[in-house]
Design a protein around this motif. Sequence first.
Motif, PDB file in Angstrom:
ATOM      1  N   GLY A   1       0.889  -1.129  -0.077  1.00  0.00           N
ATOM      2  CA  GLY A   1      -0.067  -0.058   0.052  1.00  0.00           C
ATOM      3  C   GLY A   1       0.858   1.354   0.052  1.00  0.00           C
TER       4      GLY A   1
ATOM      5  N   VAL B   1      -4.511  -1.034  -2.230  1.00  0.00           N
ATOM      6  CA  VAL B   1      -4.142  -1.947  -1.074  1.00  0.00           C
ATOM      7  C   VAL B   1      -4.031  -3.560  -1.605  1.00  0.00           C
ATOM      8  CG1 VAL B   1      -4.541  -2.744   1.145  1.00  0.00           C
ATOM      9  CG2 VAL B   1      -4.597  -0.311   0.602  1.00  0.00           C
TER      10      VAL B   1
ATOM     11  N   VAL C   1      -5.215   3.393   2.007  1.00  0.00           N
ATOM     12  CA  VAL C   1      -4.601   2.664   3.064  1.00  0.00           C
ATOM     13  C   VAL C   1      -5.139   3.034   4.685  1.00  0.00           C
ATOM     14  CG1 VAL C   1      -2.537   2.423   4.552  1.00  0.00           C
ATOM     15  CG2 VAL C   1      -2.144   2.563   1.976  1.00  0.00           C
TER      16      VAL C   1
END
Lengths: 278, 278
Positions: B125, B266, B143
């Motif tokens: 991420g 992510v 994130v």
Amino acid sequence: MDMTKIAICAPASPITPDVAEATQALVAAEFPMHSVHFHDQCFERAGHFAGDDLRRLTAFLECSNDPAFEAVWFARGGYGSNRIAQAAIARVNEAARAKTYVGFSDCGYIMGALYKAGVGQCAHGSMPVNARSPDGHDAVRRVLRWFAGDNSGVEPSIDGGTPTAAFNLITLGMMAPTGLMPDLTDHVLMVEEVSEHLYAVDRIFFSLSGSLPRLKGLRLGDVSDVPENDHPFGTQLEDIAKFWCARAGIPYLGRAQIGHTPSNTVVPFGLASPFKRS
Amino acid sequence: MDMTKIAICAPASPITPDVAEATQALVAAEFPMHSVHFHDQCFERAGHFAGDDLRRLTAFLECSNDPAFEAVWFARGGYGSNRIAQAAIARVNEAARAKTYVGFSDCGYIMGALYKAGVGQCAHGSMPVNARSPDGHDAVRRVLRWFAGDNSGVEPSIDGGTPTAAFNLITLGMMAPTGLMPDLTDHVLMVEEVSEHLYAVDRIFFSLSGSLPRLKGLRLGDVSDVPENDHPFGTQLEDIAKFWCARAGIPYLGRAQIGHTPSNTVVPFGLASPFKRS
């Protein structure tokens, strides 16, 4: 002086005709015992490469498998010999097994594969592309002298009693986890690099330190044209090599006179022996 | 919304205080449930690194081993997490094993080592350094939302039924022959790159194709800021990935929304699961 019939092909990137003319002129003026034959493929281009994979492979095999030649000299590095090395090994004949192969930089992939397969005598050495500039002539002369049985251009630390190999660092790092990688156990390994940041040199040593076998030792060649970074790396070049050798349990033996520079010497792979002809 | 106490350290290169201020401001304005704690080490410099190896290792362990934090977020990449990853794994405690670790790029070395050792939940991420520019805020928000139990910023192809991992290409290539490399058998592997020539991307795929295990498949993320070369490479980016996947017997599954770009998402390592807190 031994005479050698040399075939030249380009397993990676192409050269231009002026490179061939400069090489021919140097050979004619100073090494009339040799003959050099540039394969047409050397001058072809397919994107980054000197022809597509099949063309480069075919030219390599036409040079290697032809008993009329005693040596194959790689025209230049660049990028691409890795893509044909496996197929090349599968198709070499007896004539190829009796030959000498000279080059370095990206050609380390195909030389590594040849060395692993026990095909011929490989040697790290300068290439026709280096004849393009007057600066490179001495490096090319060392190879042409070696082809004539004269070892004066062999890397000075080579003692004849320890197997040796020489590679470009990123070439060796990329080859290490592949089937092309030769067994370098108990070798003196010489490494050189060009145009890489010091952090990238550190990173390749990290990678190699995780996979190299027990070496007799490592020698660091020239690391030239290091680009400026936004911050200095903080460790000197030779200290990078010493650090990773210590971490990997590899004796660091000092410098080697190899690299992308005019002082580049000849490093015969394996147990050093003069280039021998029948 | 879940709240998360996040410790930030820099296992590779340092950040400047404005990065911490931008991150703190974003968290305060939009994610008041979280708290972010920048370790002093993030701002230190020793050459290329955010402090020497021992300093970076110590800061990582102070963040990871402290039960007061639920997550460790790596401040930025650069270069250097490879040098401390092995020692880090040897010294993590039970608190570290319950944590979540987020970062990418060079931090792939330490995340690879953590994943191999089964320590915590790693996720590819964006990082605090990406909060420096307004362009990067959306990537950082993904994130921070994930830390809050919101999966809307997870890479869209992740189906929850197949283990996944994401790495920078050169990081993965350099890690592959070392003891840090996790077993990616049956994973969907996502890869991205930045600031590398296409020939270098081809070269890394060559290297990985020689060592990757049987994957469920590979997805290609962004390859951004490719430098101009003297000659066009001759093969389009996605065709490079397809070529090497075919050669290595790896199903090519298409693109992934990861990379050194504002659209970076992510990718939780292993079987995708929302970030869970007790």
